[in-house]
Design a protein around this motif. Structure first.
Motif, PDB file in Angstrom:
ATOM      1  N   LYS A   1       0.828  -1.211   0.000  1.00  0.00           N
ATOM      2  CA  LYS A   1       0.000   0.000   0.000  1.00  0.00           C
ATOM      3  C   LYS A   1       0.857   1.254   0.000  1.00  0.00           C
ATOM      4  O   LYS A   1       0.550   2.238  -0.685  1.00  0.00           O
ATOM      5  CB  LYS A   1      -0.927  -0.014   1.219  1.00  0.00           C
ATOM      6  N   LEU A   6      -8.556  -1.819  -1.284  1.00  0.00           N
ATOM      7  CA  LEU A   6      -8.603  -0.723  -2.255  1.00  0.00           C
ATOM      8  C   LEU A   6      -9.950  -0.686  -2.972  1.00  0.00           C
ATOM      9  O   LEU A   6     -10.478   0.398  -3.268  1.00  0.00           O
ATOM     10  CB  LEU A   6      -7.466  -0.874  -3.270  1.00  0.00           C
ATOM     11  N   ASN A  25     -12.581   1.098  -0.959  1.00  0.00           N
ATOM     12  CA  ASN A  25     -12.410   2.551  -0.886  1.00  0.00           C
ATOM     13  C   ASN A  25     -12.472   3.226  -2.253  1.00  0.00           C
ATOM     14  O   ASN A  25     -12.167   4.409  -2.366  1.00  0.00           O
ATOM     15  CB  ASN A  25     -11.076   2.876  -0.212  1.00  0.00           C
ATOM     16  N   ASN A  26     -12.840   2.480  -3.274  1.00  0.00           N
ATOM     17  CA  ASN A  26     -12.919   3.032  -4.623  1.00  0.00           C
ATOM     18  C   ASN A  26     -14.371   2.966  -5.089  1.00  0.00           C
ATOM     19  O   ASN A  26     -14.852   1.914  -5.510  1.00  0.00           O
ATOM     20  CB  ASN A  26     -12.015   2.243  -5.571  1.00  0.00           C
ATOM     21  N   HIS A  73     -14.967   1.384  -8.539  1.00  0.00           N
ATOM     22  CA  HIS A  73     -14.294   0.104  -8.766  1.00  0.00           C
ATOM     23  C   HIS A  73     -14.980  -0.697  -9.868  1.00  0.00           C
ATOM     24  O   HIS A  73     -16.192  -0.868  -9.864  1.00  0.00           O
ATOM     25  CB  HIS A  73     -14.296  -0.702  -7.466  1.00  0.00           C
ATOM     26  N   TYR A 131      -4.725  -3.005  -9.393  1.00  0.00           N
ATOM     27  CA  TYR A 131      -4.622  -3.635  -8.080  1.00  0.00           C
ATOM     28  C   TYR A 131      -5.389  -4.957  -8.007  1.00  0.00           C
ATOM     29  O   TYR A 131      -5.259  -5.703  -7.038  1.00  0.00           O
ATOM     30  CB  TYR A 131      -5.064  -2.685  -6.963  1.00  0.00           C
TER      31      TYR A 131
END
Length: 412
Positions: free
Chosen positions: A137, A223, A226-227, A230, A236
């Motif tokens: 990260k 990730l 928190n996206n 997405h 990622y």
């Protein structure tokens, strides 16, 4: 169906790659690391030892990870590293004095890991998972691929052979007398052939890099949460792997070295072992097992051959047939009192690629009281155990090839 795709690698320029790429950090002694940092300004060890620039070697935690990121940026700013402009596969060949390995570096799918298309054979430690996830990260890159294996495939082999007949992008030797080659596969037709071939592969098996793969998947999950946009196609959602056919893997065993006899005398230990094994005293004759369920032991200055009493031992599943498991359930746990086989205070492991004399020398030194050796596990055993949904004991396999760091770098 395995999802394998090309990616835009960050990698060293051709003139510097031999100086940049390094063995895995854990392999070096402190003296070797110091020498490389002192005399090679291009070694990737400068990136993963960022405190060296400030004469400070005790940088730890997130501060260290952020400094790693900064050193990495410096390598890019100084054009030691450059990123390829188009996605590619990378054919990597490692030729040692005794072996020859050649496979494909690619991006592999986190989704495949969660769906059990990519299968693991060892459990991982949560503490190490979280540590490496935090590292990823903060740094934003991975420089060492996970080693995956798959059944031999003629289509993939034909593409590899095609490029081996061309001039390599990299060709360099290292001080351990290994020769390294790297070819860049950027042709769209060849990329499609490789991708389609892997789509026909039902399962990829992790040979080495369990913590790296698990941590990459953990990072992807966090990730994604928190996206808000997405999609599943972000970088990622993939991690860098080196895909090597099963026939090319080399699997060696780990020897076991035990610090004490759990209160037993050597004679009492032999009596306890007699319940499970037929025992032959080989004296000073070096004994190495030649069959499954046979073990070597060095105790009190002498070699012993241990042959499992199969009429007594209870074979219940494929894991119970594994020699490392047999040794644990019949000797290490019930007789020598080692419940936690990860406990280095009682047991130490050492990969065995030599003639087996280490079984003797480490015990004769006085550091250990007894040592055990066995046959290496083969790929068929590994796959059978994994496909049954079981996990192998720690330190069951020492698998080669061991891969270099920073030959290709995956950013996310």
């Amino acid at each position: 169906m395995a999802i394998v795709k090309p990616f835009k690698a960050v990698r060293a320029t051709r003139d510097k790659v031999a100086l940049v790429s390094s063995k895995s950090y854990e392999i070096y002694t402190p003296a070797e690391i110091g020498a490389k940092l002192d005399f090679n300004p291009y070694t990737f060890l400068h990136v993963i030892n960022p405190g060296y620039k400030y004469h400070k070697q005790d940088v730890t935690g997130e501060q260290r990870f952020k400094l790693v990121h900064n050193r990495y940026l410096e390598f890019k700013e100084n054009e030691v590293f450059k990123q390829d402009k188009a996605p590619a596969y990378y054919i990597y060949q490692k030729r040692t004095p005794t072996d020859n390995f050649c496979g494909i570096i690619a991006a592999t799918s986190v989704e495949d890991y969660h769906n059990n298309v990519i299968k693991k054979h060892e459990d991982t430690l949560r503490e190490r998972e979280l540590l490496f996830e935090n590292y990823l990260k903060n740094t934003g890159f991975n420089a060492e691929p996970v080693l995956l294996t798959y059944p031999d495939n003629e289509v993939i082999n034909s593409i590899i052979k095609k490029y081996q007949n061309q001039r390599a992008e990299y060709e360099f030797s290292t001080s351990d007398k290994d020769l390294h080659f790297l070819w860049v596969v950027s042709d769209n037709n060849d990329i499609e052939i490789i991708s389609n071939a892997f789509e026909q592969v039902n399962t990829l098996y992790i040979a080495d890099g369990h913590h790296r793969s698990t941590s990459s998947c953990l990072l992807a999950q966090n990730l994604a949460k928190n996206n808000p946009t997405h999609t599943g196609t972000e970088d990622y959602n993939f991690f860098m792997s080196y895909l090597l056919s099963e026939s090319q893997l080399k699997i060696y065993e780990f020897n076991r070295f035990i610090r004490d006899l759990n209160g037993l005398t050597p004679e009492e230990l032999l009596i306890e072992l007699d319940a499970h094994f037929r025992i032959e005293n080989r004296g000073q004759e070096l004994y190495k097992p030649k069959e499954k369920h046979h073990f070597s032991m060095y105790l009190n200055g002498e070699f012993y051959a241990l042959y499992l009493r199969k009429s007594i031992y209870n074979f219940t599943d494929c894991l119970s047939e594994l020699d490392a498991y047999i040794l644990y359930t019949t000797v290490l746990q019930p007789i020598l009192g080692i419940d936690d086989i990860r406990n280095a205070s009682k047991i130490v492991y050492s990969q065995n690629k030599s003639d087996g004399l280490e079984l003797k020398t480490k015990v004769d030194s006085g550091e250990f009281k007894v040592s055990f050796g066995m046959l290496p596990t083969n790929i068929s055993e590994l796959k059978t155990i994994v496909d049954a949904g079981l996990m192998m004991p720690p330190k069951t396999t020492y698998i080669e090839p061991k891969l270099r760091s920073a030959l290709t770098i995956y950013e996310f």
